[in-house]
Write an enzyme that holds these catalytic residues in place. Sequence first.
Site, PDB file in Angstrom:
ATOM      1  N   TRP A   1      -3.234  -2.638  -1.719  1.00 45.81           N
ATOM      2  CA  TRP A   1      -2.784  -4.331  -1.807  1.00 45.81           C
ATOM      3  C   TRP A   1      -4.192  -4.435  -0.731  1.00 45.81           C
ATOM      4  CZ3 TRP A   1      -0.156  -8.458   0.173  1.00 45.81           C
ATOM      5  CH2 TRP A   1       0.159  -9.286  -0.242  1.00 45.81           C
TER       6      TRP A   1
ATOM      7  N   GLU B   1       9.797 -14.759  -8.579  1.00 50.08           N
ATOM      8  CA  GLU B   1       9.235 -13.704  -7.796  1.00 50.08           C
ATOM      9  C   GLU B   1       8.947 -12.614  -9.760  1.00 50.08           C
ATOM     10  OE1 GLU B   1      10.957 -11.796  -4.037  1.00 50.08           O
ATOM     11  OE2 GLU B   1      12.709 -12.111  -5.434  1.00 50.08           O
TER      12      GLU B   1
ATOM     13  N   LYS C   1       6.708  -4.743  -2.172  1.00 51.52           N
ATOM     14  CA  LYS C   1       8.262  -4.120  -1.938  1.00 51.52           C
ATOM     15  C   LYS C   1       8.224  -4.091   0.019  1.00 51.52           C
ATOM     16  CE  LYS C   1      11.968  -3.011  -2.350  1.00 51.52           C
ATOM     17  NZ  LYS C   1      13.172  -3.871  -3.295  1.00 51.52           N
TER      18      LYS C   1
ATOM     19  N   CYS D   1       1.404  -1.174   0.200  1.00 55.89           N
ATOM     20  CA  CYS D   1      -0.040  -0.005  -0.145  1.00 55.89           C
ATOM     21  C   CYS D   1       0.943   0.819   0.256  1.00 55.89           C
ATOM     22  CB  CYS D   1      -1.035   0.224   1.254  1.00 55.89           C
ATOM     23  SG  CYS D   1      -2.134  -1.294   1.103  1.00 55.89           S
TER      24      CYS D   1
ATOM     25  N   ARG E   1       6.046  -0.621  -4.634  1.00 58.20           N
ATOM     26  CA  ARG E   1       5.576  -1.392  -3.022  1.00 58.20           C
ATOM     27  C   ARG E   1       4.126  -2.603  -3.908  1.00 58.20           C
ATOM     28  NH1 ARG E   1       6.401   2.100   1.269  1.00 58.20           N
ATOM     29  NH2 ARG E   1       4.904   1.021   2.423  1.00 58.20           N
TER      30      ARG E   1
ATOM     31  N   GLU F   1      18.474 -17.875  -3.578  1.00 61.27           N
ATOM     32  CA  GLU F   1      18.441 -16.324  -3.947  1.00 61.27           C
ATOM     33  C   GLU F   1      18.253 -16.384  -5.501  1.00 61.27           C
ATOM     34  OE1 GLU F   1      17.913 -12.037  -3.973  1.00 61.27           O
ATOM     35  OE2 GLU F   1      17.365 -13.774  -2.884  1.00 61.27           O
TER      36      GLU F   1
ATOM     37  N   LYS G   1      14.432 -15.103  -6.931  1.00 62.11           N
ATOM     38  CA  LYS G   1      14.213 -13.698  -7.957  1.00 62.11           C
ATOM     39  C   LYS G   1      13.970 -14.842  -8.935  1.00 62.11           C
ATOM     40  CE  LYS G   1      16.081 -10.722  -5.633  1.00 62.11           C
ATOM     41  NZ  LYS G   1      15.226 -11.311  -5.160  1.00 62.11           N
TER      42      LYS G   1
ATOM     43  N   ASN H   1      -3.032   1.791   5.731  1.00 61.52           N
ATOM     44  CA  ASN H   1      -1.886   0.740   5.446  1.00 61.52           C
ATOM     45  C   ASN H   1      -2.040   0.089   6.832  1.00 61.52           C
ATOM     46  OD1 ASN H   1      -1.320   1.700   3.366  1.00 61.52           O
ATOM     47  ND2 ASN H   1       1.173   2.681   4.269  1.00 61.52           N
ATOM     48  N   GLY H   2      -2.175  -0.984   6.623  1.00 62.67           N
ATOM     49  CA  GLY H   2      -1.740  -2.291   7.655  1.00 62.67           C
ATOM     50  C   GLY H   2      -3.214  -3.073   7.513  1.00 62.67           C
TER      51      GLY H   2
ATOM     52  N   HIS I   1      18.286 -37.236  -2.661  1.00 63.17           N
ATOM     53  CA  HIS I   1      16.965 -37.135  -1.094  1.00 63.17           C
ATOM     54  C   HIS I   1      15.631 -36.144  -1.592  1.00 63.17           C
ATOM     55  CE1 HIS I   1      19.342 -38.653   1.483  1.00 63.17           C
ATOM     56  NE2 HIS I   1      20.190 -37.847   2.242  1.00 63.17           N
TER      57      HIS I   1
END
Length: 619
Positions: free
Chosen positions: A75, A492, A614, A2, A27, A485, A489, A101-102, A508
């Site tokens: 969001w 995402e 974000k 948001c 964001r 990582e 990436k 926001n929240g 395994h």
Amino acid sequence: MCGIVGYVGNKQVVPLIVDGLKKLEYRGYDSAGIAVVDSDNTLMIRRAEGKLRNLEEAIRLNPLDGNYGIGHTRWATHGRPTEENAHPHRDCTGRIVVVHNGIIENYLALKEMLGKKGHEFKTETDTEIVAHLIEEYQKEGMGFEEAVRATAGQLRGIFALSIISADEPDLIIAVREGPPVVIGLGDGEFFVASDIPAILQHTRDVFYLGEREIAVLTKDSVRVTDFDGNVVEPKQQRITWDPIMAEKGGFKHFMLKEIFEQPRAVRDTVQGRVSLDDGKVYLDQMDITEDDFRELTSIKIAACGTSWHAGIAGEYMLEELARIPVEVDYASEFRYRKPVLRETDLLLVISQSGETADTIAAMREAKAAGCKALAICNVQGSMITREADGTILTHAGPEIGVASTKAFTSQMIAIYLFALYLGQLRGVINQEEARKHAQELAELPLKIEHLLSDADTIEELSRDFFRSQDFLYLGRGINFPVALEGALKLKEISYIHAEGYPAGEMKHGPNALIDEELPVVVVNTREEGNPESELRYEKTHSNIVEVKARDGIILSVLTENDEMSSVVSDFVIEVPETTDLLAPILSVVPLQLLAYHIAVRRGCDVDQPRNLAKSVTVE
């Protein structure tokens, strides 16, 4: 997650707010809206589902203007991402509007209570009850500010609010309990925002609202109090990075720009903190004494997402250089497993924004148990830096792309500096060794620049992989977090299923996935003359041979002039030689580029991937 922008002053408010919201698009959001009040005290709202261009079109078709106002990118949490649920939200009278926001955890109970008093609700959101609750308190005779304060005291959860009323000309009230709120200071004008880029074009003088604080903004002044009405003196700071740093600077996407900013980010994070003459590391912003550091019995690391991967790499750095036990936790799990904490433990929290809700909660849990908390963060004045006992700032500059790049490499540099500092303090590293480490750090930015000079090769490589549906990333030892990582990436920003795995665990489970369609990215760098590194390299080479025997497609990230793993790999990316502990900072760069170019070829929204935000300011 948001975005909020508010303005009171003499400028044209609508374009200023819309432009600020554009600066906060990174964001993550799924709807947007704006509310302004004109000189006749008429309140006007425009909202739209989807991207900001839809809101701009709504404004073009039905113009509005005013002297002060607030805007929001939402969001969705409570309620679907529709125009109806987009912020701002009104009260029954239509005179009070709120952006938020929240999450308000007790909104259902408050909604039921207000419903019994005759309030009618038009949305599915938790935010709408805030406007109605302020209205209800004003019915009881409270003034606007008093009603906002009473409302804030009734809310449970985490929330950043900006509120205006058509009956209170040229006034905005901002409230913080959790998510960040930045107040911008101007001459005859004041700003409120979720993050600095939204207002940096207009002012560099700002302060962050603290926990359970309320700011009242007019054209002439800003006044801050806590929820109980006590006056608070905010700590003003001046933003030193230029607004142009938050623009694309000729790059197609923010993410690509930020990948190429990594040499500068590494230099800035190291600069002034380590002496090349004697290797001594200097850390400021510490309320933790040298004796405290010497007496530590263990370090716990808590972080989320990419920062967690930096923490995994940090575990190797700290245990080798400082010889101290380290445990790494997802911050989102830390507080739910009743961790065993002692006063001689240190909690190291890592967060790009300094506002990640789970990481803040983990830090508070540890501090309540008597532990010291050290923060690695990119944002001075953020909640984590305010509450930690010490901070190592990463000087990466603003990171706009949702998929973190330069923040990750800067975080690993910060952990490395801390590991050197601790190792020297605890007598593990002598001066000669410290000098060698300092020299390797000094050479790192040039090595990253060397890697980036060959970025076109990675773009060409993406042609071979952008149609793949699955990827497997493998690494052993400190290369394992690089595999994690690299996989993160790719998933995402390209929406390809990708999994990072320890190379030693191939038998395994992952071996069952390998066929002629599966690309397997193997990170197998080595430090010449380091027996442990050579052994790890040989073991991982065996894994490459295993994959090749099962017809998997091998893409290996190898140290320059490799003569063994390169022979059995289908594709090779070379990185300059460095020490084992610094190798992840080099080997992750081509994986960032690979993910980027694959995503671009697939037509994905690289800077704003779907369903991601974000700064995750709710749990």
